[in-house]
Scaffold this motif. Structure first.
Motif, short mmCIF file in Angstrom:
data_model
loop_
_atom_site.label_atom_id
_atom_site.label_comp_id
_atom_site.label_asym_id
_atom_site.label_seq_id
_atom_site.Cartn_x
_atom_site.Cartn_y
_atom_site.Cartn_z
N ASP A 77 0.83 -1.20 0.00
CA ASP A 77 0.00 0.00 0.00
C ASP A 77 0.87 1.25 0.00
OD1 ASP A 77 -2.01 -1.88 0.21
OD2 ASP A 77 -2.68 -1.24 2.20
N ARG A 78 1.92 1.26 0.80
CA ARG A 78 2.82 2.42 0.85
C ARG A 78 3.46 2.66 -0.51
NH1 ARG A 78 4.74 -0.26 5.57
NH2 ARG A 78 6.74 -0.49 4.53
N ARG A 79 3.89 1.60 -1.18
CA ARG A 79 4.51 1.76 -2.51
C ARG A 79 3.52 2.34 -3.52
NH1 ARG A 79 6.98 -3.15 -1.15
NH2 ARG A 79 5.43 -4.32 -2.30
N ILE A 80 2.28 1.85 -3.51
CA ILE A 80 1.27 2.33 -4.45
C ILE A 80 0.93 3.80 -4.17
CG2 ILE A 80 -1.14 2.08 -5.20
CD1 ILE A 80 -0.76 -0.97 -4.67
N ILE A 81 0.76 4.15 -2.92
CA ILE A 81 0.45 5.54 -2.55
C ILE A 81 1.59 6.46 -2.97
CG2 ILE A 81 0.11 7.10 -0.59
CD1 ILE A 81 -1.39 4.60 0.73
N ASN A 82 2.83 6.05 -2.72
CA ASN A 82 3.97 6.87 -3.12
C ASN A 82 4.06 7.00 -4.64
OD1 ASN A 82 5.01 7.65 -0.58
ND2 ASN A 82 6.02 5.67 -0.33
N ALA A 83 3.74 5.94 -5.37
CA ALA A 83 3.76 6.00 -6.84
C ALA A 83 2.69 6.97 -7.36
CB ALA A 83 3.57 4.61 -7.44
N TRP A 84 1.49 6.92 -6.75
CA TRP A 84 0.43 7.86 -7.14
C TRP A 84 0.89 9.30 -6.90
CZ3 TRP A 84 -1.86 11.37 -3.83
CH2 TRP A 84 -2.81 12.18 -4.43
N ALA A 85 1.43 9.56 -5.70
CA ALA A 85 1.85 10.92 -5.36
C ALA A 85 2.95 11.40 -6.30
CB ALA A 85 2.33 10.98 -3.91
N ARG A 86 3.89 10.54 -6.66
CA ARG A 86 4.96 10.90 -7.58
C ARG A 86 4.40 11.25 -8.95
NH1 ARG A 86 8.15 7.43 -6.11
NH2 ARG A 86 7.32 5.68 -7.26
N ALA A 87 3.46 10.43 -9.44
CA ALA A 87 2.85 10.71 -10.76
C ALA A 87 2.16 12.07 -10.75
CB ALA A 87 1.87 9.60 -11.13
N ARG A 133 3.65 14.66 -0.77
CA ARG A 133 4.67 13.67 -0.46
C ARG A 133 4.30 13.08 0.89
NH1 ARG A 133 8.68 16.32 -1.99
NH2 ARG A 133 9.25 15.05 -3.74
N ALA A 134 4.19 11.76 0.95
CA ALA A 134 3.84 11.09 2.21
C ALA A 134 4.97 11.28 3.22
CB ALA A 134 3.58 9.62 1.97
N THR A 135 4.60 11.66 4.44
CA THR A 135 5.59 11.82 5.50
C THR A 135 5.43 10.78 6.60
OG1 THR A 135 4.19 13.43 6.65
CG2 THR A 135 5.82 14.30 5.08
N ASP A 136 4.23 10.16 6.68
CA ASP A 136 4.00 9.15 7.71
C ASP A 136 2.81 8.28 7.30
OD1 ASP A 136 4.58 7.87 10.17
OD2 ASP A 136 2.96 8.96 11.14
N PHE A 137 2.89 7.00 7.64
CA PHE A 137 1.81 6.07 7.34
C PHE A 137 1.34 5.41 8.62
CE2 PHE A 137 4.17 6.19 3.38
CZ PHE A 137 3.18 6.17 2.41
N GLY A 138 0.04 5.19 8.73
CA GLY A 138 -0.53 4.44 9.83
C GLY A 138 -1.59 3.50 9.28
N PHE A 139 -2.20 2.72 10.15
CA PHE A 139 -3.20 1.76 9.71
C PHE A 139 -4.24 1.59 10.81
CE2 PHE A 139 -4.93 -2.43 8.68
CZ PHE A 139 -5.12 -2.30 7.32
N ARG A 140 -5.52 1.57 10.44
CA ARG A 140 -6.59 1.33 11.40
C ARG A 140 -7.83 0.86 10.65
NH1 ARG A 140 -8.28 3.45 16.82
NH2 ARG A 140 -6.19 4.25 16.90
N ASP A 141 -8.42 -0.23 11.11
CA ASP A 141 -9.71 -0.71 10.60
C ASP A 141 -9.75 -0.83 9.07
OD1 ASP A 141 -10.58 -0.71 13.25
OD2 ASP A 141 -11.38 1.34 13.10
#
Length: 171
Positions: A77-87, A133-141
């Motif tokens: 998920d982190r890789r996909i989110i970072n790829a979206w943000a980069r694009a 640019r993502a600076t932090d990732f978390g996860f819940r539910d």
């Protein structure tokens, strides 16, 4: 601020993605989805008008505003989110839109909107004046909670909001 997530396909190829109301609000831009042949479908007002504890207007029930202590977002998920943000930062809105699931439910200072088809996904991404640019990732539910720093983006006009921070919920 945090916006609800898109409810869509599992995170395998395309990512169901939504941006925080703070992303566009901080940029001082209109939050409408543009460049579509037909307007996106708004979800029912009963679903979108709940004001949960914490005071985030319009946040549907069950969308968390922060990650669970100690819970890590999955690496894929982190890789996909970072790829979206980069694009998006690079101004490639068509590639950025490719990371959205079909259909995608988003909220960005609006009621929850369902994006159907590539034109609506591209239009939504094109309407975002800032990159991030993502600076932090978390996860819940089942939600990945991403803290982002707004950036300038090719083809956008962030109007001085670069450096501001926002929070995003993604499923």
């Amino acid at each position: 601020m945090i916006a609800p997530v898109i409810r869509a396909k599992p995170l395998v190829a395309p990512l169901a993605l939504v941006l925080s109301a703070g992303v566009l609000a901080a940029c001082g831009k209109d939050t409408t989805v543009g460049q579509t042949d037909r307007p996106p479908q708004e979800d029912t007002p009963a679903e979108t008008q709940t004001v949960p504890r914490g005071g985030v207007p319009g946040l549907p029930p069950g969308v968390p505003t922060q990650g669970e202590p100690g819970a890590e977002a999955p690496a894929t998920d982190r890789r996909i989110i970072n790829a979206w943000a980069r694009a998006l930062r690079e101004g490639d809105v068509r590639r950025a839109a490719g990371y959205f699931a079909e259909p995608s439910r988003i909220q960005n200072g609006t009621p929850v909107i369902t994006l159907r088809g590539e034109r609506e996904r591209v239009g939504f991404n094109a309407s975002l004046p800032c990159g991030s640019r993502a600076t932090d990732f978390g996860f819940r539910d089942g939600f990945v909670i991403v803290e982002v720093e707004l950036t300038e983006r090719v083809g956008g006009n962030c109007e001085g909001a670069a450096g501001a921070r926002a929070r995003v919920a993604i499923r």
